[in-house]
Design an enzyme around this catalytic site. Sequence first.
Site: not given
Length: 156
Positions: A118-119
């Site tokens: 989940p950048c």
Amino acid sequence: MFNAVIDAPFGKIGIRLEAEKVREIVFLPESVSNVAPETPLARQAAQQIERYLERASAGFDLPLAAVGTAFQQRVWAGISAIPPGVVLTYGQLAREVGSVPRAVGQACGSNYFPLVIPCHRVVSSSGLGGFAHHANDDFFHNVKRWLLAHEGVPYA
């Protein structure tokens, strides 16, 4: 080109497979045509992504292709440890992985598996920051804003 393309609140999401592993997840504009999942793995990936889009706390359990440099993988492991609803700045993550903010930002932008890694939970110290190597692209900024809001972290 994609083994599945599914609807998302902000457009579409493309899923590309390679040898029984997820090779890439891509954010796409609304204008891209849907593609029904072609394989059991494509169906599994689509279902897990759809579950996340419904409930931000949903996790992922997908076989991911071995991609990226050792440094990128270290940054991606740090990103994966950030829980939903929490954000770190590039500088905070850099300190955790023993690097510098610019290098961490580059590794974030090179993430092949957004949502799974989940950048979007990594932001600039002065605001939203870039997303997927698109620093000034409204579409990608809107995707990042939607994902953060979905997790209870509004960013203007």
